[in-house]
Design a protein around this motif. Structure first.
Motif, PDB file in Angstrom:
ATOM      1  N   ARG A  68       0.822  -1.219   0.000  1.00 36.12           N
ATOM      2  CA  ARG A  68       0.000   0.000   0.000  1.00 36.12           C
ATOM      3  C   ARG A  68       0.852   1.262   0.000  1.00 36.12           C
ATOM      4  O   ARG A  68       0.469   2.276  -0.585  1.00 36.12           O
TER       5      ARG A  68
ATOM      6  N   HIS B  93      -7.792   1.755   1.577  1.00 33.27           N
ATOM      7  CA  HIS B  93      -7.544   0.661   2.524  1.00 33.27           C
ATOM      8  C   HIS B  93      -6.491   1.101   3.526  1.00 33.27           C
ATOM      9  O   HIS B  93      -5.522   1.759   3.152  1.00 33.27           O
TER      10      HIS B  93
ATOM     11  N   GLU C 223       1.884   1.776  -3.548  1.00 32.84           N
ATOM     12  CA  GLU C 223       0.798   2.404  -4.306  1.00 32.84           C
ATOM     13  C   GLU C 223       0.792   3.918  -4.098  1.00 32.84           C
ATOM     14  O   GLU C 223       0.625   4.686  -5.033  1.00 32.84           O
TER      15      GLU C 223
ATOM     16  N   CYS D  68      -4.135   3.769   1.631  1.00 30.61           N
ATOM     17  CA  CYS D  68      -3.651   3.647   0.255  1.00 30.61           C
ATOM     18  C   CYS D  68      -4.641   4.340  -0.675  1.00 30.61           C
ATOM     19  O   CYS D  68      -5.707   4.762  -0.242  1.00 30.61           O
ATOM     20  N   PRO D  69      -4.289   4.472  -1.955  1.00 29.82           N
ATOM     21  CA  PRO D  69      -5.208   5.160  -2.869  1.00 29.82           C
ATOM     22  C   PRO D  69      -6.564   4.450  -3.027  1.00 29.82           C
ATOM     23  O   PRO D  69      -7.501   5.058  -3.519  1.00 29.82           O
ATOM     24  N   HIS D  70      -6.658   3.210  -2.613  1.00 32.90           N
ATOM     25  CA  HIS D  70      -7.950   2.510  -2.662  1.00 32.90           C
ATOM     26  C   HIS D  70      -8.758   2.695  -1.383  1.00 32.90           C
ATOM     27  O   HIS D  70      -9.767   2.033  -1.203  1.00 32.90           O
TER      28      HIS D  70
HETATM   29 ZN   LIG Z   1      -4.504  -0.009  -2.407  1.00 35.31          ZN
END
Ligand SMILES: [Zn+2]
Ligand SMILES: [Zn+2]
Length: 224
Positions: free
Chosen positions: A78, A128, A81, A124-126
């Motif tokens: 992460r 998470h 990312e 992270c960019p998601h």
């Molecule tokens: Zn991520």
């Protein structure tokens, strides 16, 4: 600690971790999540190595060793990312890395340096969560960060928005409606009693927990 793990085991550990984040421990979901075929042999190997336990109901859980190992892999994944998105300025798709390759972007020894460089990001960019490392718990490390959340800046300090932590999408939309988006220069006008930043011609008052979600590139520390 194992220095080397087969990519298949890494995939299983990452999947079990991600599944636990979603509150599930069902083997079917782990199979769906993993980017490798989760065979009985592979699960048995993970169990033998002491990374996970299985019960008769098809539930899989990480052991303490599995949790530590998976946490470090997830953390590298992460952070990598974030590095791709924030420092290289690419989208994750543009980086052309397969989703399972990100953890290989960071050597184990540089993880805390990268985490510090990025200001100890929490997501992270998601969206998470990034597992905390030792560096994130040491306040001194924050001082040397190139990227920091704006509540760490001094009054009068100028910086450029790196990203808004993705913990809260409505908040990101609201901030971007104020003009707070990556690349935009800001200046801290006031920290107490409330947090005020200048962004273009506009002064914006922010609550402290919102200020903690805005990460900026700091200028060099020489002139402080
Ligand atoms: Zn991520
Ligand atoms: Zn850190």
């Amino acid at each position: 600690m194992h220095n080397w793990l087969s990519q298949d085991i890494v995939e299983v550990l990452e999947s079990v971790w991600a599944n636990e984040e979603r509150g599930s421990s069902a083997v079917e979901e782990i199979s769906q999540e993993a980017k490798t075929e989760v065979t009985e042999d592979l699960l048995a190997e993970c169990e033998r190595e002491g990374y996970l336990t299985r019960n008769g109901g098809g539930e899989i859980r990480l052991t303490a060793l599995g949790r530590q190992t998976a946490g470090e892999i997830i953390r590298r994944h992460r952070l990598a990312e974030r590095l791709v998105v924030d420092v290289l300025g690419m989208t994750l798709e543009e980086s052309e890395a397969d989703a399972c390759e990100f953890e290989h972007f960071l050597a184990q020894g540089v993880t805390s340096a990268i985490c510090t460089l990025l200001g100890h990001p929490r997501f992270c960019p998601h969206n998470h969560p990034i597992p905390e490392g030792e560096c994130c718990r040491q306040i001194e490390a924050q001082v040397n960060s190139l990227v920091a959340s704006i509540d760490r800046l001094e009054v009068g300090e100028e910086a450029k928005v790196a990203y808004v932590s993705a913990s809260n999408f409505p908040r990101i939309r609201k901030l971007s409606s104020f003009g707070i988006t990556p690349g935009v220069p800001i200046k801290v006008k006031q920290k107490f009693p409330s947090f005020v930043i200048q962004c273009d011609e506009t002064q914006i008052a922010l609550e402290n927990d919102i200020a903690r979600d805005i990460y900026v590139w700091r200028k060099s520390n020489d002139n402080q």
